[in-house]
Design a protein around this motif. Structure first.
Motif, mmCIF file in Angstrom:
data_model
loop_
_atom_site.group_PDB
_atom_site.id
_atom_site.type_symbol
_atom_site.label_atom_id
_atom_site.label_comp_id
_atom_site.label_asym_id
_atom_site.label_seq_id
_atom_site.Cartn_x
_atom_site.Cartn_y
_atom_site.Cartn_z
ATOM 1 N N UNK A 100 0.823 -1.211 0.000
ATOM 2 C CA UNK A 100 0.000 0.000 0.000
ATOM 3 C C UNK A 100 0.857 1.261 0.000
ATOM 4 N N UNK A 101 2.162 1.101 0.134
ATOM 5 C CA UNK A 101 3.117 2.202 0.015
ATOM 6 C C UNK A 101 4.243 1.744 -0.890
ATOM 7 N N UNK A 102 4.858 2.689 -1.587
ATOM 8 C CA UNK A 102 5.957 2.329 -2.481
ATOM 9 C C UNK A 102 7.191 1.937 -1.674
ATOM 10 N N UNK A 103 7.802 0.783 -1.955
ATOM 11 C CA UNK A 103 9.070 0.427 -1.300
ATOM 12 C C UNK A 103 10.165 1.416 -1.681
ATOM 13 N N UNK A 104 11.251 1.418 -0.910
ATOM 14 C CA UNK A 104 12.350 2.359 -1.140
ATOM 15 C C UNK A 104 13.186 2.009 -2.358
ATOM 16 N N UNK A 105 13.158 0.750 -2.775
ATOM 17 C CA UNK A 105 14.008 0.306 -3.878
ATOM 18 C C UNK A 105 13.413 -0.924 -4.527
ATOM 19 N N UNK A 106 13.880 -1.214 -5.746
ATOM 20 C CA UNK A 106 13.432 -2.427 -6.426
ATOM 21 C C UNK A 106 14.034 -3.665 -5.775
ATOM 22 N N UNK A 107 15.219 -3.541 -5.154
ATOM 23 C CA UNK A 107 15.781 -4.673 -4.426
ATOM 24 C C UNK A 107 14.853 -5.083 -3.282
ATOM 25 N N UNK A 108 14.422 -4.095 -2.488
ATOM 26 C CA UNK A 108 13.525 -4.388 -1.371
ATOM 27 C C UNK A 108 12.199 -4.949 -1.888
ATOM 28 N N UNK A 109 11.690 -4.360 -2.960
ATOM 29 C CA UNK A 109 10.413 -4.827 -3.500
ATOM 30 C C UNK A 109 10.507 -6.261 -3.998
ATOM 31 N N UNK A 110 11.598 -6.584 -4.698
ATOM 32 C CA UNK A 110 11.739 -7.927 -5.247
ATOM 33 C C UNK A 110 11.759 -8.963 -4.120
ATOM 34 N N UNK A 111 12.445 -8.646 -3.024
ATOM 35 C CA UNK A 111 12.490 -9.582 -1.894
ATOM 36 C C UNK A 111 11.115 -9.744 -1.263
ATOM 37 N N UNK A 112 10.427 -8.635 -1.039
ATOM 38 C CA UNK A 112 9.125 -8.707 -0.367
ATOM 39 C C UNK A 112 8.080 -9.345 -1.273
ATOM 40 N N UNK A 113 8.060 -8.957 -2.535
ATOM 41 C CA UNK A 113 7.115 -9.552 -3.486
ATOM 42 C C UNK A 113 7.402 -11.036 -3.670
ATOM 43 N N UNK A 114 8.689 -11.414 -3.551
ATOM 44 C CA UNK A 114 9.101 -12.797 -3.759
ATOM 45 C C UNK A 114 8.627 -13.754 -2.690
ATOM 46 N N UNK A 115 7.967 -13.251 -1.652
ATOM 47 C CA UNK A 115 7.395 -14.150 -0.642
ATOM 48 C C UNK A 115 6.096 -14.772 -1.119
ATOM 49 N N UNK A 116 5.634 -14.341 -2.275
ATOM 50 C CA UNK A 116 4.435 -14.938 -2.877
ATOM 51 C C UNK A 116 4.826 -16.092 -3.796
ATOM 52 N N UNK A 117 3.977 -17.097 -3.835
ATOM 53 C CA UNK A 117 4.090 -18.144 -4.844
ATOM 54 C C UNK A 117 5.296 -19.038 -4.758
ATOM 55 N N UNK A 118 5.798 -19.306 -3.572
ATOM 56 C CA UNK A 118 6.972 -20.182 -3.471
ATOM 57 C C UNK A 118 6.637 -21.639 -3.773
ATOM 58 N N UNK A 119 5.354 -21.965 -3.831
ATOM 59 C CA UNK A 119 4.958 -23.321 -4.219
ATOM 60 C C UNK A 119 4.924 -23.494 -5.730
ATOM 61 N N UNK A 120 5.284 -22.436 -6.473
ATOM 62 C CA UNK A 120 5.318 -22.509 -7.929
ATOM 63 C C UNK A 120 3.990 -22.234 -8.601
ATOM 64 N N UNK A 121 2.933 -22.060 -7.805
ATOM 65 C CA UNK A 121 1.615 -21.776 -8.380
ATOM 66 C C UNK A 121 1.445 -20.265 -8.581
ATOM 67 N N UNK A 122 0.445 -19.909 -9.380
ATOM 68 C CA UNK A 122 0.209 -18.502 -9.730
ATOM 69 C C UNK A 122 -0.005 -17.671 -8.473
ATOM 70 N N UNK A 123 0.663 -16.531 -8.410
ATOM 71 C CA UNK A 123 0.522 -15.621 -7.278
ATOM 72 C C UNK A 123 0.670 -14.190 -7.775
ATOM 73 N N UNK A 124 0.236 -13.243 -6.948
ATOM 74 C CA UNK A 124 0.100 -11.860 -7.407
ATOM 75 C C UNK A 124 0.762 -10.866 -6.448
ATOM 76 N N UNK A 125 1.931 -10.335 -6.795
ATOM 77 C CA UNK A 125 2.473 -9.182 -6.076
ATOM 78 C C UNK A 125 1.837 -7.905 -6.656
ATOM 79 N N UNK A 126 1.208 -7.105 -5.796
ATOM 80 C CA UNK A 126 0.443 -5.947 -6.263
ATOM 81 C C UNK A 126 0.879 -4.692 -5.511
ATOM 82 N N UNK A 127 1.190 -3.636 -6.246
ATOM 83 C CA UNK A 127 1.398 -2.310 -5.654
ATOM 84 C C UNK A 127 0.173 -1.465 -5.958
#
Length: 633
Positions: free
Chosen positions: A302-329
């Motif tokens: 709901x707020x913009x992360x400070x960097x794309x590195x931080x965003x990639x890590x946080x968004x990457x907590x979705x879909x670790x089972x390999x199924x479709x998942x949605x990182x949304x800003x």
């Protein structure tokens, strides 16, 4: 790979095969080469140092800034029958001393250290006498000032080579740009570049960045539509509670999480989410490191992360089972300005940093010419309020003081209570006879824990209160009394960050602060913020933008992000409008009004756009205000 590595993997972790790149990284380590491994979040980084360390004689020293993750990994290794220990801020000198002795003379296979511990002569000197087989550096991007999460204590890591020149380094991280990759190897003294990079592509993630005035309404609709478990990230603690209440009021089971909550409460909330007793956890970025929950279907910012590195890590907590998942800003235009404003207040001027140091020394009553080595519990919010200082500049002033070697500051994490008897069995029996009030507690401790005469053990006061049928406060009173009689050492639980003064106090006017570094760091952060804004505004494909940022130059369109879906929809719509125009005009010439009115696809504006495109391409002709189809097409 040798059979040994596979058998170790099966025996301790139950896996039948390695994940991509793990075998190659392990082989590189086994051949004695300094190695840098970039594996995305959830890519199995810990296996890359744990397996080779078990294959080799001696102890592996693991450096990580994440105390919560450190404790979690030590616990998992111990459950698997592997001897592992950790040293981190908040431990007393005697605890550290005993732990280091066990590493030198015992059978310990893994020693986890927080990086600030390497400032200690005691720790470094004991490492010299350990039979070290590998130095593993987790979150290795922290060593680079060009990285998104630079941590000054990481600069001490290169000094480990002085202790064991022939022991290889394995540096691990989930996110690093090409510049950071080069800097990590340079700072750690790699003799030759040796990098293993797994693609940053997560093709099961459909990245979305949606401009939305009604963030709350859109968030609720998204969660209802997607179902399953998820995380909502916000910037401050107050918002975590507010957003969780909104979700609950809309029939979505949720809870909130931030670093300011007591440790047991944080653990309870995290466990409830991990076990799917609640669907959604609303959190600051304090949540998520080291958590491996496979079935997360969405991560909403709901707020913009400070960097794309931080965003990639946080968004990457979705879909670790390999199924479709949605990182949304979900963002609004003024969110970009907020990010730029935060950037400016994150770089206080030199006088402010010096003044903060002065107040800090006064706060803990540190006299001039003294203070080196003192460690204290530190609540930055209380400190800022006491001296009426703005919180964000203060937090960043502390980082620059850390960079210049004046202090270190650990993360806030719950450290459980610890206990150790300081007398032998015979003397303890005399105490039980002489002081009847301690007898039941002593017996309960001896029945519950082994090794309590040799090492500090973790204890739970509530557990003893239940066993003995006495109040929690009475258990604490008895434990403290045993310590007062020098029968035992009792270290109560704490969840406060730990601040350590590294040098004696000086007059703040003579405090050296590296202004050149601050200027360079400001430029790094500005580039990262602009990268985040560019991701929102200028992307043609969300996934492609992330991959390009991390140096993957041949990335194609993902076809599943919001921009790809819009583009595909527009292309499909264009093809349908073009076909309808063709059918209409082949039936006979028409004026613009009749041609547009006879079409069924798209808005009137979109129909006219396509007609103009066809006219410019001479696919259709205009003569005497009538449109006709060019039969050459």
């Amino acid at each position: 790979m040798t059979l040994d590595s596979l058998s170790i993997l099966r025996q301790y972790w139950g896996f039948e095969s390695f994940r991509p790149l793990q075998e190659e990284i392990i082989q590189s380590v086994m051949s004695g080469k300094d190695t840098l491994a970039l594996l995305p979040t959830g890519g199995g980084k810990s296996i890359c140092f744990q397996v080779p360390a078990l294959m080799k004689e001696g102890i592996c020293i693991v450096v990580t800034p994440l105390i919560a993750l450190m404790k979690d990994q030590v616990e998992h290794l111990q459950k698997n029958g592997i001897q592992a220990v950790a040293i981190y801020s908040g431990m007393k000198k005697r605890e550290v001393d005993i732990t280091l002795d066990n590493c030198v003379y015992g059978q310990i296979k893994f020693l986890y250290l927080s990086p600030e511990r390497l400032y200690s002569d005691l720790v470094r000197e004991r490492i010299r006498y350990m039979k070290v087989n590998l130095f593993a550096v987790d979150e290795a991007h922290c060593i680079s000032q060009w990285g998104y999460d630079f941590r000054p204590p990481y600069l001490e890591l290169a000094r480990l080579r002085e202790l064991h020149p022939d022991v290889p380094f394995l540096a691990l991280t989930a996110t690093a740009t090409e510049r950071v990759i080069a800097d990590i190897q340079r700072k750690l003294g790699f003799p030759a570049s040796n990098v293993f990079v797994k693609s940053f592509l997560r093709d099961n993630l459909a990245y979305m960045a949606i401009e939305e005035e009604d963030k709350m309404g859109r968030m609720v609709r998204i969660i209802h539509k997607l179902g399953g478990s998820g995380i909502v990230y916000v910037r401050n603690r107050r918002e975590t509670l507010e957003i969780a209440r909104i979700l609950i009021n809309n029939g979505i089971s949720s809870d909130y999480y931030h670093a300011g909550l007591p440790g047991p409460e944080r653990d309870q909330k995290q466990d409830a989410w991990m076990n799917n007793n609640i669907r959604v956890i609303v959190a600051t970025n304090a949540f998520g490191m080291g958590i491996d929950k496979p079935d997360v279907r969405f991560v909403i910012h709901l707020d913009l992360p400070d960097s794309l590195e931080a965003y990639y890590q946080e968004a990457g907590r979705a879909g670790r089972d390999g199924k479709k998942a949605y990182p949304v800003i979900l963002y609004q235009k003024n969110d970009e300005q907020k990010l730029l404003d935060t950037l400016q207040v994150s770089f206080p001027d030199i006088p402010f940093i010096q003044q903060s140091y002065h107040y800090l020394c006064n706060h803990f009553q540190i006299p001039y010419g003294a203070g080196a080595g003192i460690t204290v519990d530190f609540d930055v919010v209380t400190f800022a309020k006491k001296y009426q200082l703005p919180l964000v500049p203060v937090m960043n002033a502390l980082k620059f003081l850390e960079r210049d070697g004046w202090l270190t500051l650990s993360e806030a994490v719950t450290i459980p209570s610890r206990f150790k008897f300081e007398i032998d069995h015979t003397e303890l029996y005399k105490v039980q006879v002489q002081y009847a009030k301690y007898d039941k507690l002593i017996k309960a401790i001896l029945r519950t824990y082994g090794g309590v005469f040799e090492n500090y053990i973790l204890i739970n006061e509530y557990e003893f209160a239940n066993k003995l049928g006495i109040p929690y406060a009475k258990v604490v009173e008895l434990l403290k009394s045993l310590e007062g009689l020098e029968i035992a050492s009792y270290l109560p639980s704490t969840d406060a960050p730990q601040l350590t003064f590294l040098q004696n106090r000086v007059d703040y006017k003579h405090l050296h602060i590296d202004h050149v570094f601050i200027r360079e760091r400001h430029q790094v952060k500005e580039d990262q913020v602009n990268g985040m804004i560019g991701y929102i505004e200028k992307s043609h494909c969300r996934s492609q933008s992330l991959l390009l940022y991390f140096g993957e130059k041949n990335a194609g369109f993902c076809q599943v992000c919001d921009l790809c879906l819009i583009r595909n929809h527009q292309e499909n719509q264009r093809a349908k409008i073009k076909q309808e125009v063709k059918v209409s005009l082949l039936a006979g010439p028409k004026n613009l009004h009749d041609l547009v009115g006879g079409l069924t696809v798209g808005s009137e504006k979109r129909r006219i756009e396509i007609i103009r495109e066809l006219l410019d391409a001479e696919v259709i002709r205009l003569e005497a205000n009538l449109y006709s189809w060019n039969t050459l097409f």
